[in-house]
Design a protein around this motif. Structure first.
Motif, PDB file in Angstrom:
ATOM      1  N   ASP A  63       0.828  -1.183   0.000  1.00 12.53           N
ATOM      2  CA  ASP A  63       0.000   0.000   0.000  1.00 12.53           C
ATOM      3  C   ASP A  63       0.879   1.256   0.000  1.00 12.53           C
ATOM      4  O   ASP A  63       1.863   1.309   0.723  1.00 12.53           O
ATOM      5  CB  ASP A  63      -0.887  -0.011   1.253  1.00 12.53           C
ATOM      6  CG  ASP A  63      -1.984   1.020   1.152  1.00 12.53           C
ATOM      7  OD1 ASP A  63      -1.695   2.190   1.453  1.00 12.53           O
ATOM      8  OD2 ASP A  63      -3.101   0.658   0.757  1.00 12.53           O
ATOM      9  N   ARG A 292      -2.647  -8.929 -10.165  1.00 18.15           N
ATOM     10  CA  ARG A 292      -3.714  -9.876  -9.830  1.00 18.15           C
ATOM     11  C   ARG A 292      -3.093 -11.259  -9.571  1.00 18.15           C
ATOM     12  O   ARG A 292      -3.367 -11.910  -8.558  1.00 18.15           O
ATOM     13  CB  ARG A 292      -4.706  -9.958 -10.984  1.00 18.15           C
ATOM     14  CG  ARG A 292      -5.944 -10.779 -10.675  1.00 18.15           C
ATOM     15  CD  ARG A 292      -6.827 -10.913 -11.903  1.00 18.15           C
ATOM     16  NE  ARG A 292      -6.242 -11.809 -12.900  1.00 18.15           N
ATOM     17  CZ  ARG A 292      -6.326 -13.139 -12.839  1.00 18.15           C
ATOM     18  NH1 ARG A 292      -6.978 -13.712 -11.863  1.00 18.15           N
ATOM     19  NH2 ARG A 292      -5.757 -13.893 -13.766  1.00 18.15           N
ATOM     20  N   THR A 297      -1.144 -15.639  -6.061  1.00 17.88           N
ATOM     21  CA  THR A 297      -0.120 -16.646  -5.758  1.00 17.88           C
ATOM     22  C   THR A 297       0.698 -16.272  -4.541  1.00 17.88           C
ATOM     23  O   THR A 297       1.291 -17.131  -3.908  1.00 17.88           O
ATOM     24  CB  THR A 297       0.827 -16.815  -6.956  1.00 17.88           C
ATOM     25  OG1 THR A 297       1.358 -15.537  -7.287  1.00 17.88           O
ATOM     26  CG2 THR A 297       0.099 -17.389  -8.143  1.00 17.88           C
TER      27      THR A 297
ATOM     28  N   MET B   1      -5.166  -0.875   4.345  1.00 16.42           N
ATOM     29  CA  MET B   1      -3.709  -1.043   4.233  1.00 16.42           C
ATOM     30  C   MET B   1      -3.401  -2.191   3.284  1.00 16.42           C
ATOM     31  O   MET B   1      -2.815  -2.040   2.236  1.00 16.42           O
ATOM     32  CB  MET B   1      -3.134  -1.315   5.600  1.00 16.42           C
ATOM     33  CG  MET B   1      -1.639  -1.183   5.610  1.00 16.42           C
ATOM     34  SD  MET B   1      -1.099  -0.891   7.286  1.00 16.42           S
ATOM     35  CE  MET B   1      -0.096  -2.255   7.578  1.00 16.42           C
ATOM     36  N   THR B   2      -3.866  -3.375   3.641  1.00 13.20           N
ATOM     37  CA  THR B   2      -3.666  -4.496   2.736  1.00 13.20           C
ATOM     38  C   THR B   2      -5.027  -5.002   2.302  1.00 13.20           C
ATOM     39  O   THR B   2      -6.035  -4.768   2.949  1.00 13.20           O
ATOM     40  CB  THR B   2      -2.912  -5.625   3.432  1.00 13.20           C
ATOM     41  OG1 THR B   2      -3.627  -5.953   4.601  1.00 13.20           O
ATOM     42  CG2 THR B   2      -1.516  -5.224   3.777  1.00 13.20           C
ATOM     43  N   THR B   3      -5.031  -5.708   1.211  1.00 14.85           N
ATOM     44  CA  THR B   3      -6.291  -6.201   0.690  1.00 14.85           C
ATOM     45  C   THR B   3      -6.367  -7.699   0.930  1.00 14.85           C
ATOM     46  O   THR B   3      -5.398  -8.425   0.670  1.00 14.85           O
ATOM     47  CB  THR B   3      -6.364  -5.915  -0.822  1.00 14.85           C
ATOM     48  OG1 THR B   3      -5.939  -4.587  -1.018  1.00 14.85           O
ATOM     49  CG2 THR B   3      -7.773  -6.092  -1.304  1.00 14.85           C
ATOM     50  N   ASP B   4      -7.461  -8.122   1.385  1.00  8.38           N
ATOM     51  CA  ASP B   4      -7.605  -9.558   1.597  1.00  8.38           C
ATOM     52  C   ASP B   4      -7.861 -10.228   0.247  1.00  8.38           C
ATOM     53  O   ASP B   4      -8.382  -9.633  -0.676  1.00  8.38           O
ATOM     54  CB  ASP B   4      -8.762  -9.818   2.542  1.00  8.38           C
ATOM     55  CG  ASP B   4      -8.519 -11.075   3.341  1.00  8.38           C
ATOM     56  OD1 ASP B   4      -9.039 -11.154   4.444  1.00  8.38           O
ATOM     57  OD2 ASP B   4      -7.794 -11.956   2.835  1.00  8.38           O
ATOM     58  N   THR B   5      -7.502 -11.492   0.170  1.00  4.80           N
ATOM     59  CA  THR B   5      -7.686 -12.203  -1.083  1.00  4.80           C
ATOM     60  C   THR B   5      -9.161 -12.368  -1.396  1.00  4.80           C
ATOM     61  O   THR B   5      -9.533 -12.534  -2.543  1.00  4.80           O
ATOM     62  CB  THR B   5      -7.031 -13.582  -1.000  1.00  4.80           C
ATOM     63  OG1 THR B   5      -7.421 -14.163   0.233  1.00  4.80           O
ATOM     64  CG2 THR B   5      -5.547 -13.483  -1.079  1.00  4.80           C
ATOM     65  N   LEU B   8     -10.721  -9.874  -3.943  1.00  2.74           N
ATOM     66  CA  LEU B   8     -10.166  -9.757  -5.285  1.00  2.74           C
ATOM     67  C   LEU B   8     -11.184 -10.202  -6.332  1.00  2.74           C
ATOM     68  O   LEU B   8     -12.046 -11.038  -6.062  1.00  2.74           O
ATOM     69  CB  LEU B   8      -8.921 -10.633  -5.402  1.00  2.74           C
ATOM     70  CG  LEU B   8      -7.714 -10.098  -4.669  1.00  2.74           C
ATOM     71  CD1 LEU B   8      -6.612 -11.121  -4.675  1.00  2.74           C
ATOM     72  CD2 LEU B   8      -7.236  -8.815  -5.309  1.00  2.74           C
ATOM     73  N   PRO B  11     -10.693 -14.636 -11.056  1.00  2.89           N
ATOM     74  CA  PRO B  11      -9.708 -14.740 -12.124  1.00  2.89           C
ATOM     75  C   PRO B  11     -10.365 -15.131 -13.443  1.00  2.89           C
ATOM     76  O   PRO B  11     -11.457 -15.700 -13.470  1.00  2.89           O
ATOM     77  CB  PRO B  11      -8.768 -15.842 -11.624  1.00  2.89           C
ATOM     78  CG  PRO B  11      -9.567 -16.611 -10.634  1.00  2.89           C
ATOM     79  CD  PRO B  11     -10.542 -15.675 -10.048  1.00  2.89           C
ATOM     80  N   ASP B  12      -9.652 -14.785 -14.511  1.00  3.47           N
ATOM     81  CA  ASP B  12     -10.131 -15.108 -15.841  1.00  3.47           C
ATOM     82  C   ASP B  12     -10.225 -16.631 -15.984  1.00  3.47           C
ATOM     83  O   ASP B  12      -9.230 -17.334 -15.799  1.00  3.47           O
ATOM     84  CB  ASP B  12      -9.123 -14.527 -16.853  1.00  3.47           C
ATOM     85  CG  ASP B  12      -9.602 -14.726 -18.266  1.00  3.47           C
ATOM     86  OD1 ASP B  12     -10.718 -15.266 -18.429  1.00  3.47           O
ATOM     87  OD2 ASP B  12      -8.872 -14.324 -19.187  1.00  3.47           O
ATOM     88  N   ALA B  15      -7.617 -18.324 -18.201  1.00  4.55           N
ATOM     89  CA  ALA B  15      -6.211 -18.304 -17.818  1.00  4.55           C
ATOM     90  C   ALA B  15      -5.795 -19.654 -17.233  1.00  4.55           C
ATOM     91  O   ALA B  15      -6.623 -20.413 -16.733  1.00  4.55           O
ATOM     92  CB  ALA B  15      -5.978 -17.214 -16.793  1.00  4.55           C
ATOM     93  N   LEU B  18      -3.542 -21.016 -11.546  1.00  2.46           N
ATOM     94  CA  LEU B  18      -2.393 -20.461 -10.823  1.00  2.46           C
ATOM     95  C   LEU B  18      -2.000 -21.407  -9.694  1.00  2.46           C
ATOM     96  O   LEU B  18      -2.864 -22.062  -9.104  1.00  2.46           O
ATOM     97  CB  LEU B  18      -2.774 -19.096 -10.248  1.00  2.46           C
ATOM     98  CG  LEU B  18      -3.082 -18.026 -11.290  1.00  2.46           C
ATOM     99  CD1 LEU B  18      -3.689 -16.814 -10.628  1.00  2.46           C
ATOM    100  CD2 LEU B  18      -1.820 -17.653 -12.042  1.00  2.46           C
ATOM    101  N   PRO B  19      -0.693 -21.449  -9.396  1.00  4.13           N
ATOM    102  CA  PRO B  19      -0.272 -22.324  -8.294  1.00  4.13           C
ATOM    103  C   PRO B  19      -0.797 -21.802  -6.966  1.00  4.13           C
ATOM    104  O   PRO B  19      -1.002 -20.606  -6.790  1.00  4.13           O
ATOM    105  CB  PRO B  19       1.252 -22.262  -8.364  1.00  4.13           C
ATOM    106  CG  PRO B  19       1.560 -21.003  -9.080  1.00  4.13           C
ATOM    107  CD  PRO B  19       0.429 -20.776 -10.025  1.00  4.13           C
ATOM    108  N   ARG B  20      -0.989 -22.717  -6.054  1.00  7.78           N
ATOM    109  CA  ARG B  20      -1.483 -22.340  -4.735  1.00  7.78           C
ATOM    110  C   ARG B  20      -0.384 -21.548  -4.013  1.00  7.78           C
ATOM    111  O   ARG B  20       0.793 -21.845  -4.206  1.00  7.78           O
ATOM    112  CB  ARG B  20      -1.784 -23.634  -3.972  1.00  7.78           C
ATOM    113  CG  ARG B  20      -2.527 -23.402  -2.690  1.00  7.78           C
ATOM    114  CD  ARG B  20      -2.714 -24.714  -1.977  1.00  7.78           C
ATOM    115  NE  ARG B  20      -3.156 -24.430  -0.623  1.00  7.78           N
ATOM    116  CZ  ARG B  20      -2.879 -25.183   0.423  1.00  7.78           C
ATOM    117  NH1 ARG B  20      -2.160 -26.286   0.276  1.00  7.78           N
ATOM    118  NH2 ARG B  20      -3.314 -24.860   1.617  1.00  7.78           N
ATOM    119  N   PRO B  21      -0.765 -20.586  -3.183  1.00 10.02           N
ATOM    120  CA  PRO B  21       0.276 -19.873  -2.432  1.00 10.02           C
ATOM    121  C   PRO B  21       1.089 -20.860  -1.612  1.00 10.02           C
ATOM    122  O   PRO B  21       0.535 -21.801  -1.039  1.00 10.02           O
ATOM    123  CB  PRO B  21      -0.518 -18.934  -1.521  1.00 10.02           C
ATOM    124  CG  PRO B  21      -1.857 -18.824  -2.127  1.00 10.02           C
ATOM    125  CD  PRO B  21      -2.105 -20.072  -2.888  1.00 10.02           C
TER     126      PRO B  21
END
Lengths: 541, 98
Positions: A63, A292, A297, B1-5, B8, B11-12, B15, B18-21
């Protein structure tokens, strides 16, 4: 137009081409330095001032408020944030790719430059230099020297940076324009080829000077050979009228050409602008996609989690510090507790597959605070760094720790002896001794000479304390008594990167006895008398 | 401050998945270093003898001793970073193989 002569004038292609090349903003190849700046991929984004913090935050994926907060904190602590910000504003491209430095180097100034200059000037003010402005006092050097030196150095660096940038921008531009020179050397008209110009049969100097190539159509026919004087005069007259008409036409033509060139330039500019907008939109879209993917990830810990961890850590640290008393050890204990809890929070967040730069940063701050707190002596009161000069009373017992700055201990003659224990990491310690007081000074450590000075009998006197041994750590130890009889004040001093001065403050008539005697005694005699009767220690020098 | 997942955008669907965190090994190592550092400081501060002994030992070091301490710190840092990188590599490979 009725007066328009036949279209005999040549096109001014050369002029048009030349101007277009000179002024059209077609993206020229640039110096590698600017390419490198662009490759850093930290474009300034719409923000509060120049968008530098927003750009950095975007690059780091955090941020902007965090970056702004850190910048403000560093600025308050005295870091050269204003100067660095101005430099970044000047050098980093914005989202459309404009670098102010490059624009300035090409001789184009814009409004942002005023802000950059103002910010750079602000960084020169002592106000913006915070803690370090007092550096001269804190670290023992004359303060004016460091202030002047720093201001000069900053000016030198800024000047060099400006010269370098202008040079780089000009160089990039010169190499971009250079190839066009060969093009413009090729004549597009007959100007450089006089042999192709139809010759005028009448040798009139006016005609020879003003005749434009290929522009003789419509000119009055030359008088026949053997024409009379009247015929010749009439011809000259009509020739002059034709010349005037033609020059009017040429001026008109030139105006038209200029107008056409201007419109063409505007068209090219609009095209370039449209291209830039398309490119910047594409870049923004790409960046949004990158962000994004990054968020999916490599998700961040939620702000709630971060604040919860920080809050618990700070609360626990403050509680431990309060419970441990007021010594400097309490601060270290509190900081250590905070460090442990932030560390544990970071571990939990990491196990939960979340990242948090804020926690890592505050953990580092807590770890640094812990280290400083651990190194401070635990058995004494810590003097806060709020003032450059600390005055310590000599008429009461006390144990003090001073991190940096100048510390003055005022000895006082009294009935009851006192003991003061001082720990001084940086800066200098002055011990002010009045004429009637006796002080025993025990010094360990230190980075320089410890000396006594003052006016004695009208003469400036200065001498070094003689080391009386070494501590087990290998530090020098000085143990000297100034004055007669039992000491009113016993001063124990541990010196870090600092030294000690003893000042005789009352301008005494005679030198007080010093045991052991001073070495390298220096007496400045204002009168021609070679020896001062008020200096019983003189033979020790 | 931060954005929670959770907030969001979706996702497309076209696409690639995406790999898992992954578990943040670097963060865990950094957190453990902080915990160890704080614990060491607590231990030193609760016993004045230990603290004074440690500071005496540090200040009494010869130049060679200082160099050794510096090398120790740099070596520990490099080792930690390398181990973190190794684990991260293993994680990435492991994630790609799945």
């Amino acid at each position: 137009m009725a007066t328009k002569p036949p279209p005999a004038a040549p096109p001014t292609d050369e002029q048009e081409h030349d101007e277009q090349e000179r002024e059209a903003p077609a993206a020229p190849p640039e110096h590698p330095f600017f390419s490198w700046l662009r490759r850093l991929d930290v474009p300034r984004r719409p923000g509060w001032i120049g968008g530098v913090c927003a750009g950095i935050a975007d690059r780091l994926g955090i941020d902007p408020l965090i970056v702004r907060g850190i910048a403000v904190v560093i600025a308050v602590l005295g870091g050269p944030v204003a100067l660095l910000y101005a430099a970044a504003w000047f050098l980093l491209p914005d989202t459309a790719g404009t670098i102010h430095a490059q624009e300035l180097g090409r001789g184009r100034a814009n409004r942002a430059l005023a802000g950059i200059v103002a910010l750079a000037a602000l960084s020169l003010l002592p106000l913006a230099q915070g803690f370090w402005y007092l550096g001269g006092v804190y670290w023992g050097a004359p303060d004016w020297a460091s202030t002047v030196g720093r201001a000069l150095w900053t000016a030198v660096v800024i000047t060099l940076a400006i010269v370098l940038i202008v040079w780089l921008a000009r160089r990039g531009q010169a190499s971009a324009v250079a190839p066009d020179v060969t093009v413009t050397q090729t004549p597009a008209t007959t100007d450089d080829r006089p042999d192709t110009v139809p010759s005028q049969t009448a040798p009139t100097p006016i005609v020879a000077a003003t005749a434009a190539p290929g522009a003789d159509a419509g000119a009055p026919p030359p008088p026949p050979d053997g024409a009379s004087a009247e015929e010749l005069a009439a011809w000259k007259e009509s020739q002059a009228a034709w010349q005037e008409q033609r020059s009017r036409w040429a001026a008109e033509q030139q105006r038209d050409e200029r107008e056409r060139a201007r419109m063409e330039r505007e068209r090219v500019r609009a095209e370039v602008r449209a291209q830039a907008a398309v490119l910047s939109a594409a870049a923004a879209a790409e960046q949004a996609e990158r962000r994004r993917v990054r968020r999916l990830t490599r998700p961040r810990a939620s702000s709630a989690a971060v604040f919860a961890i920080l809050g618990v850590a700070v609360l626990a640290g403050a509680g431990v510090a309060l419970a441990s008393g007021s010594s400097s050890a309490a601060w270290a204990l509190g900081a250590a507790t905070t460090t442990i809890l932030i560390g544990a929070g970071i571990v939990i967040v990491g196990l939960a597959r979340r990242r948090s730069g804020a926690l890592a940063f505050f953990g580092l701050v807590a770890a640094c605070a812990t280290m400083i707190g651990t190194l401070l002596p635990a058995d004494r009161e810590l003097v806060p760094l709020s003032q450059p000069i600390t005055a310590i009373p000599g008429d009461a017992d006390g144990r003090w720790a001073v991190l940096a700055g100048g510390t003055t201990v005022h000895a006082v003659a009294g009935d009851e002896p006192h003991v003061v224990d001082l720990w001084q990491a940086f800066g200098s310690v002055d011990v002010a001794i009045p004429e009637d007081a006796t002080v025993r000074i025990v010094v360990t450590g230190g980075s320089g000479d410890n000396y006594l000075s003052g006016m004695v009998g009208g003469a400036w006197t200065e001498g070094l304390l003689a080391p009386s041994g070494r501590t087990p750590r290998g530090e020098n130890r000085y143990d000297a008594t100034i004055g007669e009889g039992e000491p009113d004040l016993t001063l124990h001093v541990w010196l870090g990167a600092s030294n000690l001065r003893i000042l005789l403050v009352d301008r005494p008539e005679t030198m007080p006895p010093v045991d052991p005697p001073l070495v390298n005694l220096y007496v400045e005699t204002p009168d021609p008398m070679p020896s001062d009767p008020a200096q019983p220690e003189g033979e020790n020098g | 401050m931060t954005t929670d997942t959770a907030t969001l955008p979706a996702p497309d669907p076209q696409a690639a998945p995406l790999p898992r965190p992954r578990i943040r090994v670097g963060a865990i190592v950094w957190g453990l270093v902080l915990v160890a550092w704080g614990a060491l400081a607590l231990r030193l501060m609760t016993d004045e003898g230990t603290r004074a002994g440690a500071i005496d030992w540090l200040l009494g070091l010869s130049p060679l001793g200082w160099i050794a301490v510096g090398l120790l710190a740099v070596g520990a840092l490099v080792t930690l970073l390398a181990i973190t990188a190794l684990i991260r590599r293993w994680q990435v490979r492991h994630g790609a193989a799945r």
